[in-house]
Design a protein around this motif. Structure first.
Motif, PDB file in Angstrom:
ATOM      1  N   GLY A  51       0.785  -1.219   0.000  1.00  0.00           N
ATOM      2  CA  GLY A  51       0.000   0.000   0.000  1.00  0.00           C
ATOM      3  C   GLY A  51       0.817   1.269   0.000  1.00  0.00           C
ATOM      4  O   GLY A  51       0.242   2.366  -0.003  1.00  0.00           O
ATOM      5  N   PHE A  52       2.148   1.170   0.015  1.00  0.00           N
ATOM      6  CA  PHE A  52       3.007   2.348   0.022  1.00  0.00           C
ATOM      7  C   PHE A  52       3.995   2.312  -1.144  1.00  0.00           C
ATOM      8  O   PHE A  52       5.081   2.883  -1.066  1.00  0.00           O
ATOM      9  CB  PHE A  52       3.769   2.444   1.339  1.00  0.00           C
ATOM     10  CG  PHE A  52       2.880   2.552   2.542  1.00  0.00           C
ATOM     11  CD1 PHE A  52       2.374   3.785   2.934  1.00  0.00           C
ATOM     12  CD2 PHE A  52       2.513   1.423   3.255  1.00  0.00           C
ATOM     13  CE1 PHE A  52       1.550   3.887   4.038  1.00  0.00           C
ATOM     14  CE2 PHE A  52       1.688   1.515   4.362  1.00  0.00           C
ATOM     15  CZ  PHE A  52       1.194   2.750   4.752  1.00  0.00           C
ATOM     16  N   GLU A 219      -4.791 -11.977   1.538  1.00  0.00           N
ATOM     17  CA  GLU A 219      -5.789 -11.108   2.160  1.00  0.00           C
ATOM     18  C   GLU A 219      -5.533 -10.963   3.659  1.00  0.00           C
ATOM     19  O   GLU A 219      -5.706  -9.868   4.228  1.00  0.00           O
ATOM     20  CB  GLU A 219      -7.189 -11.692   1.926  1.00  0.00           C
ATOM     21  CG  GLU A 219      -8.318 -10.802   2.388  1.00  0.00           C
ATOM     22  CD  GLU A 219      -8.390  -9.498   1.606  1.00  0.00           C
ATOM     23  OE1 GLU A 219      -8.981  -8.540   2.135  1.00  0.00           O
ATOM     24  OE2 GLU A 219      -7.865  -9.447   0.482  1.00  0.00           O
ATOM     25  N   GLY A 220      -5.105 -12.031   4.334  1.00  0.00           N
ATOM     26  CA  GLY A 220      -4.817 -11.936   5.762  1.00  0.00           C
ATOM     27  C   GLY A 220      -3.665 -10.996   6.059  1.00  0.00           C
ATOM     28  O   GLY A 220      -3.739 -10.176   6.979  1.00  0.00           O
ATOM     29  N   LEU A 221      -2.587 -11.084   5.283  1.00  0.00           N
ATOM     30  CA  LEU A 221      -1.459 -10.177   5.494  1.00  0.00           C
ATOM     31  C   LEU A 221      -1.834  -8.745   5.153  1.00  0.00           C
ATOM     32  O   LEU A 221      -1.395  -7.800   5.821  1.00  0.00           O
ATOM     33  CB  LEU A 221      -0.271 -10.644   4.650  1.00  0.00           C
ATOM     34  CG  LEU A 221       0.997  -9.800   4.774  1.00  0.00           C
ATOM     35  CD1 LEU A 221       1.526  -9.819   6.200  1.00  0.00           C
ATOM     36  CD2 LEU A 221       2.071 -10.296   3.814  1.00  0.00           C
ATOM     37  N   ARG A 222      -2.669  -8.569   4.148  1.00  0.00           N
ATOM     38  CA  ARG A 222      -3.065  -7.222   3.755  1.00  0.00           C
ATOM     39  C   ARG A 222      -3.879  -6.541   4.857  1.00  0.00           C
ATOM     40  O   ARG A 222      -3.812  -5.324   5.034  1.00  0.00           O
ATOM     41  CB  ARG A 222      -3.868  -7.291   2.459  1.00  0.00           C
ATOM     42  CG  ARG A 222      -4.196  -5.943   1.839  1.00  0.00           C
ATOM     43  CD  ARG A 222      -4.938  -6.133   0.541  1.00  0.00           C
ATOM     44  NE  ARG A 222      -4.154  -6.878  -0.433  1.00  0.00           N
ATOM     45  CZ  ARG A 222      -4.638  -7.387  -1.564  1.00  0.00           C
ATOM     46  NH1 ARG A 222      -5.934  -7.238  -1.828  1.00  0.00           N
ATOM     47  NH2 ARG A 222      -3.860  -8.038  -2.394  1.00  0.00           N
ATOM     48  N   LYS A 223      -4.640  -7.306   5.627  1.00  0.00           N
ATOM     49  CA  LYS A 223      -5.447  -6.723   6.693  1.00  0.00           C
ATOM     50  C   LYS A 223      -4.636  -6.435   7.949  1.00  0.00           C
ATOM     51  O   LYS A 223      -4.916  -5.464   8.664  1.00  0.00           O
ATOM     52  CB  LYS A 223      -6.612  -7.661   7.038  1.00  0.00           C
ATOM     53  CG  LYS A 223      -7.712  -7.689   5.998  1.00  0.00           C
ATOM     54  CD  LYS A 223      -8.887  -8.505   6.481  1.00  0.00           C
ATOM     55  CE  LYS A 223     -10.045  -8.433   5.483  1.00  0.00           C
ATOM     56  NZ  LYS A 223     -11.222  -9.203   5.947  1.00  0.00           N
ATOM     57  N   VAL A 224      -3.631  -7.261   8.249  1.00  0.00           N
ATOM     58  CA  VAL A 224      -2.890  -7.117   9.502  1.00  0.00           C
ATOM     59  C   VAL A 224      -1.674  -6.212   9.331  1.00  0.00           C
ATOM     60  O   VAL A 224      -1.160  -5.676  10.316  1.00  0.00           O
ATOM     61  CB  VAL A 224      -2.482  -8.507  10.034  1.00  0.00           C
ATOM     62  CG1 VAL A 224      -1.745  -8.406  11.364  1.00  0.00           C
ATOM     63  CG2 VAL A 224      -3.713  -9.377  10.215  1.00  0.00           C
ATOM     64  N   LEU A 229       2.314  -2.010  11.196  1.00  0.00           N
ATOM     65  CA  LEU A 229       2.984  -0.752  10.872  1.00  0.00           C
ATOM     66  C   LEU A 229       2.672   0.320  11.910  1.00  0.00           C
ATOM     67  O   LEU A 229       3.512   1.184  12.203  1.00  0.00           O
ATOM     68  CB  LEU A 229       2.555  -0.293   9.481  1.00  0.00           C
ATOM     69  CG  LEU A 229       3.381   0.813   8.834  1.00  0.00           C
ATOM     70  CD1 LEU A 229       4.818   0.352   8.620  1.00  0.00           C
ATOM     71  CD2 LEU A 229       2.758   1.235   7.515  1.00  0.00           C
ATOM     72  N   GLU A 230       1.480   0.270  12.491  1.00  0.00           N
ATOM     73  CA  GLU A 230       1.110   1.249  13.513  1.00  0.00           C
ATOM     74  C   GLU A 230       1.939   1.083  14.777  1.00  0.00           C
ATOM     75  O   GLU A 230       2.297   2.078  15.422  1.00  0.00           O
ATOM     76  CB  GLU A 230      -0.386   1.098  13.835  1.00  0.00           C
ATOM     77  CG  GLU A 230      -0.873   2.054  14.909  1.00  0.00           C
ATOM     78  CD  GLU A 230      -2.337   1.813  15.243  1.00  0.00           C
ATOM     79  OE1 GLU A 230      -2.855   2.507  16.134  1.00  0.00           O
ATOM     80  OE2 GLU A 230      -2.948   0.914  14.611  1.00  0.00           O
ATOM     81  N   PHE A 231       2.252  -0.155  15.137  1.00  0.00           N
ATOM     82  CA  PHE A 231       3.015  -0.422  16.351  1.00  0.00           C
ATOM     83  C   PHE A 231       4.459  -0.791  16.021  1.00  0.00           C
ATOM     84  O   PHE A 231       5.067  -1.640  16.668  1.00  0.00           O
ATOM     85  CB  PHE A 231       2.356  -1.547  17.143  1.00  0.00           C
ATOM     86  CG  PHE A 231       1.000  -1.176  17.675  1.00  0.00           C
ATOM     87  CD1 PHE A 231       0.876  -0.466  18.846  1.00  0.00           C
ATOM     88  CD2 PHE A 231      -0.148  -1.512  16.965  1.00  0.00           C
ATOM     89  CE1 PHE A 231      -0.370  -0.113  19.328  1.00  0.00           C
ATOM     90  CE2 PHE A 231      -1.393  -1.165  17.443  1.00  0.00           C
ATOM     91  CZ  PHE A 231      -1.509  -0.454  18.631  1.00  0.00           C
ATOM     92  N   ARG A 232       4.977  -0.138  15.035  1.00  0.00           N
ATOM     93  CA  ARG A 232       6.381  -0.337  14.689  1.00  0.00           C
ATOM     94  C   ARG A 232       7.275   0.326  15.736  1.00  0.00           C
ATOM     95  O   ARG A 232       7.000   1.432  16.211  1.00  0.00           O
ATOM     96  CB  ARG A 232       6.649   0.269  13.313  1.00  0.00           C
ATOM     97  CG  ARG A 232       8.094   0.264  12.892  1.00  0.00           C
ATOM     98  CD  ARG A 232       8.236   0.875  11.509  1.00  0.00           C
ATOM     99  NE  ARG A 232       9.617   0.874  11.057  1.00  0.00           N
ATOM    100  CZ  ARG A 232      10.006   1.266   9.848  1.00  0.00           C
ATOM    101  NH1 ARG A 232       9.104   1.678   8.979  1.00  0.00           N
ATOM    102  NH2 ARG A 232      11.271   1.237   9.526  1.00  0.00           N
TER     103      ARG A 232
END
Length: 315
Positions: A51-52, A219-224, A229-232
């Motif tokens: 997504g980046f 799909e599972g990796l795309r959702k998690v 990334l938020e808790f990096r």
């Protein structure tokens, strides 16, 4: 010169010629078509966009599938007449058969059911199932024409490339995650849709299991991935012994830091009284003992000794 009509050969039309040319160009660009009877690792690595502008690679490590041959099997005859087989009915009621190409292992049960593991793509899994069925057919067990083949579990691994604060993930998503570092070092994240389980480690390594299709892994990796990334972790703590307090040539590391740390008053251990630190062996029941002399004071093992300790500890 005779034309093609005189030789009895129909001349190809212009549309057929252009269609064949387009098919040849497409095959030249995409490569040769996969053979149905040759092992191939195509599909063992899945690319997921993050997504980046980048991408993550999921590597399939194992795939488990089941098949129903529709015929009863004599496991003893199979173990005696086939190569690369193991059969110990006292330990496990199935024949273990192995293939070299593709690398796979099958568990054959007397009911005709078969479990195939060890493959890394759905193509190799179905090919191994066909080869196992062909081996059983050569031995004398004719399987049914339609083999009920199903993929039951796919295990994949991925490295996101950054460390993760697992405590933050479990506090923010307590419904889907569980983290017990004393029992298991990884965080268990259970998704409802798709129904997969992710084992997330502090280093950024992730194990995805429970998927029945390759699309479920993606799909599972795309959702998690946004959660990870938020808790990096922004800063990584230094390795003990090689941090900023590391002193070379003076013992270094933890020993130097411990020596330089101030001693707190309540951590000081009181010294024992001189009467106890002396020659305790010389103090017998009466006081003089075996090697004692007349000047050795008499000490009892009861109240007098306790009073002496209390007086030193109060200081």
């Amino acid at each position: 010169m005779s034309s093609t009509a005189d030789l009895g050969v129909a001349a190809p039309s212009t549309m057929e010629t252009s269609a064949d040319a387009q098919q040849d160009d497409q095959q030249r660009q995409t490569g040769p078509a996969l053979s149905q009877h040759a092992p191939n690792l195509a599909g063992s690595v899945l690319e997921v966009p993050d997504g980046f502008g980048g991408s993550l690679l999921i590597r399939i490590q194992n795939m488990s599938s089941t098949a129903d041959l529709g015929v009863r099997l004599d496991l003893k005859q199979i173990a005696l007449r086939c190569r690369n087989t193991e059969f110990n009915p006292r330990r496990f009621a199935a024949v273990i058969m192995r293939l070299r190409e593709p690398r796979a292992t099958a568990l054959l049960f007397s009911s005709g059911r078969m479990v195939v593991t060890g493959t890394k793509s759905s193509h190799n899994s179905s090919l191994a199932t066909k080869k196992f069925a062909y081996i059983l057919e050569r031995v004398g067990f004719q399987p049914q024409s339609y083999i009920d083949f199903k993929v039951q579990n796919i295990v994949g691994t991925v490295d996101v490339g950054f460390p993760i604060r697992l405590e933050g993930v479990v506090y923010a998503h307590p419904t889907f995650s569980s983290y017990e570092p004393e029992l298991f070092p990884g965080l268990i994240y259970r998704l409802v849709q798709p129904r997969v389980v992710l084992l997330i480690f502090v280093s950024g390594k992730v194990v995805i299991t429970g998927a029945k299709k390759e699309e479920d892994l993606v799909e599972g990796l795309r959702k998690v991935y946004p959660v990870m990334l938020e808790f990096r972790k922004a800063t990584v703590s230094p390795v003990p012994g090689k941090g900023s307090n590391f002193v070379a040539g003076e013992g270094g590391g933890v020993a130097a830091a411990a020596a330089a740390a101030p001693v707190r008053p309540h951590c000081q251990v009181p010294t024992l009284p001189p009467i106890v630190t002396g020659n305790v062996a010389s103090l017998g029941k009466g006081g003089r003992g075996r090697g004692g002399n007349k000047e050795t004071p008499r000490v009892r093992r009861g109240k007098d000794l306790n009073n002496t300790f209390e007086g030193h500890l109060e200081v």
